[in-house]
Design a protein around this motif. Structure first.
Motif, PDB file in Angstrom:
ATOM      1  N   HIS A 137       0.848  -1.191   0.000  1.00 31.40           N
ATOM      2  CA  HIS A 137       0.000   0.000   0.000  1.00 31.40           C
ATOM      3  C   HIS A 137       0.883   1.241   0.000  1.00 31.40           C
ATOM      4  CE1 HIS A 137      -3.300  -2.710   1.026  1.00 31.40           C
ATOM      5  NE2 HIS A 137      -2.541  -3.193   2.005  1.00 31.40           N
ATOM      6  N   ILE A 138       0.654   2.126  -0.947  1.00 29.98           N
ATOM      7  CA  ILE A 138       1.448   3.352  -1.052  1.00 29.98           C
ATOM      8  C   ILE A 138       0.587   4.537  -0.618  1.00 29.98           C
ATOM      9  CG2 ILE A 138       2.741   4.856  -2.624  1.00 29.98           C
ATOM     10  CD1 ILE A 138       3.327   2.435  -4.332  1.00 29.98           C
ATOM     11  N   PHE A 139       1.071   5.269   0.402  1.00 27.86           N
ATOM     12  CA  PHE A 139       0.348   6.401   0.977  1.00 27.86           C
ATOM     13  C   PHE A 139       1.051   7.707   0.625  1.00 27.86           C
ATOM     14  CE2 PHE A 139      -0.371   2.679   3.551  1.00 27.86           C
ATOM     15  CZ  PHE A 139      -1.708   2.733   3.898  1.00 27.86           C
ATOM     16  N   ALA A 140       0.270   8.767   0.511  1.00 35.01           N
ATOM     17  CA  ALA A 140       0.852  10.086   0.275  1.00 35.01           C
ATOM     18  C   ALA A 140       1.684  10.527   1.471  1.00 35.01           C
ATOM     19  CB  ALA A 140      -0.250  11.106  -0.004  1.00 35.01           C
ATOM     20  N   ASP A 141       1.241  10.110   2.661  1.00 38.83           N
ATOM     21  CA  ASP A 141       1.945  10.495   3.883  1.00 38.83           C
ATOM     22  C   ASP A 141       1.798   9.375   4.906  1.00 38.83           C
ATOM     23  OD1 ASP A 141       1.743  12.015   6.762  1.00 38.83           O
ATOM     24  OD2 ASP A 141       3.140  13.021   5.408  1.00 38.83           O
ATOM     25  N   LYS A 142       2.737   9.283   5.812  1.00 36.69           N
ATOM     26  CA  LYS A 142       2.708   8.212   6.802  1.00 36.69           C
ATOM     27  C   LYS A 142       1.479   8.300   7.694  1.00 36.69           C
ATOM     28  CE  LYS A 142       5.699   5.881  10.144  1.00 36.69           C
ATOM     29  NZ  LYS A 142       7.033   5.844  10.793  1.00 36.69           N
ATOM     30  N   ALA A 143       0.935   9.506   7.868  1.00 33.34           N
ATOM     31  CA  ALA A 143      -0.229   9.698   8.733  1.00 33.34           C
ATOM     32  C   ALA A 143      -1.535   9.302   8.050  1.00 33.34           C
ATOM     33  CB  ALA A 143      -0.293  11.154   9.197  1.00 33.34           C
ATOM     34  N   ASP A 144      -1.508   9.143   6.717  1.00 34.88           N
ATOM     35  CA  ASP A 144      -2.724   8.796   5.992  1.00 34.88           C
ATOM     36  C   ASP A 144      -3.184   7.379   6.313  1.00 34.88           C
ATOM     37  OD1 ASP A 144      -2.542  11.252   4.878  1.00 34.88           O
ATOM     38  OD2 ASP A 144      -2.091  10.579   2.836  1.00 34.88           O
ATOM     39  N   THR A 145      -4.485   7.194   6.261  1.00 30.49           N
ATOM     40  CA  THR A 145      -5.055   5.867   6.523  1.00 30.49           C
ATOM     41  C   THR A 145      -5.540   5.183   5.244  1.00 30.49           C
ATOM     42  OG1 THR A 145      -7.215   6.869   6.947  1.00 30.49           O
ATOM     43  CG2 THR A 145      -5.755   6.508   8.849  1.00 30.49           C
ATOM     44  N   LYS A 146      -5.724   5.964   4.180  1.00 36.62           N
ATOM     45  CA  LYS A 146      -6.199   5.405   2.920  1.00 36.62           C
ATOM     46  C   LYS A 146      -5.085   5.464   1.881  1.00 36.62           C
ATOM     47  CE  LYS A 146      -9.935   5.703  -0.479  1.00 36.62           C
ATOM     48  NZ  LYS A 146     -11.167   6.412  -0.881  1.00 36.62           N
ATOM     49  N   PRO A 147      -4.684   4.339   1.339  1.00 37.97           N
ATOM     50  CA  PRO A 147      -3.592   4.339   0.367  1.00 37.97           C
ATOM     51  C   PRO A 147      -4.013   4.953  -0.969  1.00 37.97           C
ATOM     52  CG  PRO A 147      -4.535   2.145   0.526  1.00 37.97           C
ATOM     53  CD  PRO A 147      -5.189   2.972   1.606  1.00 37.97           C
ATOM     54  N   LYS A 148      -3.052   5.576  -1.650  1.00 40.60           N
ATOM     55  CA  LYS A 148      -3.304   6.112  -2.980  1.00 40.60           C
ATOM     56  C   LYS A 148      -3.271   4.996  -4.029  1.00 40.60           C
ATOM     57  CE  LYS A 148      -1.872  10.021  -4.290  1.00 40.60           C
ATOM     58  NZ  LYS A 148      -1.089  11.188  -4.752  1.00 40.60           N
ATOM     59  N   THR A 149      -2.417   3.998  -3.786  1.00 39.94           N
ATOM     60  CA  THR A 149      -2.258   2.891  -4.734  1.00 39.94           C
ATOM     61  C   THR A 149      -1.958   1.618  -3.962  1.00 39.94           C
ATOM     62  OG1 THR A 149      -1.235   4.450  -6.279  1.00 39.94           O
ATOM     63  CG2 THR A 149      -1.063   2.123  -6.826  1.00 39.94           C
ATOM     64  N   THR A 150      -2.433   0.484  -4.485  1.00 44.53           N
ATOM     65  CA  THR A 150      -2.153  -0.809  -3.871  1.00 44.53           C
ATOM     66  C   THR A 150      -1.690  -1.793  -4.945  1.00 44.53           C
ATOM     67  OG1 THR A 150      -3.755  -0.488  -2.085  1.00 44.53           O
ATOM     68  CG2 THR A 150      -3.127  -2.758  -2.602  1.00 44.53           C
ATOM     69  N   PHE A 151      -0.600  -2.536  -4.639  1.00 43.52           N
ATOM     70  CA  PHE A 151      -0.054  -3.532  -5.555  1.00 43.52           C
ATOM     71  C   PHE A 151      -0.042  -4.904  -4.892  1.00 43.52           C
ATOM     72  CE2 PHE A 151       1.951   0.417  -6.988  1.00 43.52           C
ATOM     73  CZ  PHE A 151       1.784   0.347  -8.358  1.00 43.52           C
ATOM     74  N   ASP A 152      -0.123  -5.921  -5.728  1.00 44.16           N
ATOM     75  CA  ASP A 152       0.074  -7.300  -5.274  1.00 44.16           C
ATOM     76  C   ASP A 152       1.583  -7.528  -5.158  1.00 44.16           C
ATOM     77  OD1 ASP A 152       0.361 -10.010  -4.927  1.00 44.16           O
ATOM     78  OD2 ASP A 152      -1.136 -10.570  -6.411  1.00 44.16           O
ATOM     79  N   VAL A 153       2.046  -7.797  -3.943  1.00 43.68           N
ATOM     80  CA  VAL A 153       3.484  -7.920  -3.717  1.00 43.68           C
ATOM     81  C   VAL A 153       4.092  -9.053  -4.536  1.00 43.68           C
ATOM     82  CG1 VAL A 153       5.269  -8.369  -1.993  1.00 43.68           C
ATOM     83  CG2 VAL A 153       3.338  -6.914  -1.427  1.00 43.68           C
ATOM     84  N   MET A 154       3.364 -10.150  -4.681  1.00 44.83           N
ATOM     85  CA  MET A 154       3.913 -11.275  -5.419  1.00 44.83           C
ATOM     86  C   MET A 154       4.092 -10.959  -6.903  1.00 44.83           C
ATOM     87  SD  MET A 154       4.858 -13.568  -3.393  1.00 44.83           S
ATOM     88  CE  MET A 154       5.269 -14.805  -4.609  1.00 44.83           C
TER      89      MET A 154
END
Length: 367
Positions: free
Chosen positions: A33-50
């Motif tokens: 999960h990629i967040f704009a900021d560490k304090a954010d709770t909703k990610p901007k983008t999500t990837f499948d790690v595998m």
């Protein structure tokens, strides 16, 4: 266990030019999960790690980005443009519990003869496996994640449609004992000179135009098959003193390489279906040789030194260019196959009757 870190992402500016920003990342439930900021709770983008290889090709990420993360109190990093680092990244996550470990206890993965056209993704989680057998399928690619199996001892990918082997295989060089890539469409192999514990290697029946120059580095080899590759020469093999079995059949050799005489522990030599014209007298220096297979060559004579090979029990020199046989052949205790040669002193009907009749004729008529 969760992994956290930072990653560089690319974003378009209002002027249409790309700019780079550092974003906070969190890995859990097999997702990055990629967040704009560490304090954010909703990610901007999500990837499948595998699918980290797809992640690294994403237009939203710098192809040369470095991902730095902390897991279990230890810091790690990987570069997106390095296949070896990407596979190690997956390994670290699984080993530290950031990815699901279910099924990892399996020590052997055997999906041979299953009609597969793609490498089964489920196996990528079983990083404790010591043996992988995916032979007799229709695979065209070995995944780069093969380098994650840091306990791997045996890899069998024979009888597939592979055109290459990933460089990441070098990551398991310390544990690999057996590698079989027979009967594929390989035109090259990665440098395996670091696989100094490798004991069994099969690379025959491919499209390799030259024998790998790193072969002499594999000093622990006991069995080696180079068969049915279009080679006219082999590298110096004098360092392979632990070899017990060597198959160089079906190549384009015109002579037996001299370095073979230094393989003092060799027990089986298969050099049939070449265009070898002479059996060198040094063959008797192979004092432990029990089987010598030279059928379907162009050998014109058998040196008397063969008679002195005390350990030799099977000798096949059929389908060659022999015109005569030494007298000792008739009395020898060696099992000798000598049929289908253009003998001048042996009647045709005797030749057609087979090797035993030929030897009997030599013993009784030519002694």
């Amino acid at each position: 266990m969760k992994a956290e870190g930072n990653i560089q992402v690319k974003e378009s500016s209002t002027f249409g030019k790309a700019k780079w920003k550092q974003r906070f990342c969190k890995i859990e439930d097999e997702k990055m999960h990629i967040f704009a900021d560490k304090a954010d709770t909703k990610p901007k983008t999500t990837f499948d790690v595998m699918k980290v290889n797809d992640l690294c090709k994403s237009p939203s990420l710098d192809p040369q980005f470095v991902f730095e993360f902390t897991i279990g109190g230890k810091s790690h990093s990987f570069a997106a443009d390095s296949a070896e680092m990407r596979t190690r990244f997956i390994a670290v996550l699984i080993q530290n519990g950031a990815l699901n470990k279910e099924g990892m206890a399996d020590k052997e993965i055997d999906v041979s003869g299953s009609g597969l056209t793609e490498w089964p993704k489920s196996t990528l989680y079983k990083l404790d496996a010591t043996k992988i057998n995916v032979s007799e399928n229709q695979l065209s690619i070995v995944p780069e994640e093969i380098g994650c199996f840091d306990k791997l001892e045996t890899l069998n990918v024979s009888f597939n449609q592979l055109k290459s082997i990933p460089e990441s295989l070098k990551l398991v060089a310390g544990t690999l004992r057996e590698l079989n890539v027979t009967k594929n469409a390989l035109t090259a192999l990665p440098d395996l000179s670091s696989c100094t514990n490798l004991q069994l290697l099969w690379i025959g029946q491919n499209k390799l135009t030259a024998a790998p120059n790193w072969l002499p580095s594999l000093v622990a080899l006991q069995r080696l098959s180079l068969a049915s590759n279009p080679w006219t020469a082999l590298p110096d093999m004098k360092t392979l003193v632990n070899l017990r079995w060597l198959d160089i059949s079906g190549c384009k050799l015109t002579v037996l390489p001299d370095s073979i005489q230094l393989l003092v522990n060799l027990q089986v030599l298969e050099a049939f279906s070449n265009t070898i014209t002479e059996l060198p007298s040094w063959i008797s220096s192979l004092s432990k040789l029990t089987e010598l297979r030279l059928q379907r060559n162009k050998i014109t004579s058998i040196p008397d030194s063969v008679e002195k090979m005390a350990s030799l029990s099977e000798f096949d020199i059929s389908h060659n260019a022999l015109k005569t046989l030494p007298k000792w052949v008739g009395e020898s205790k060696i099992f000798i196959e000598c049929h289908n040669n253009p003998y001048e002193q042996i009647p045709r009907d005797v030749v057609l009757a087979g090797s035993q009749s030929i030897r009997q004729y030599v013993r009784e008529k030519l002694a």
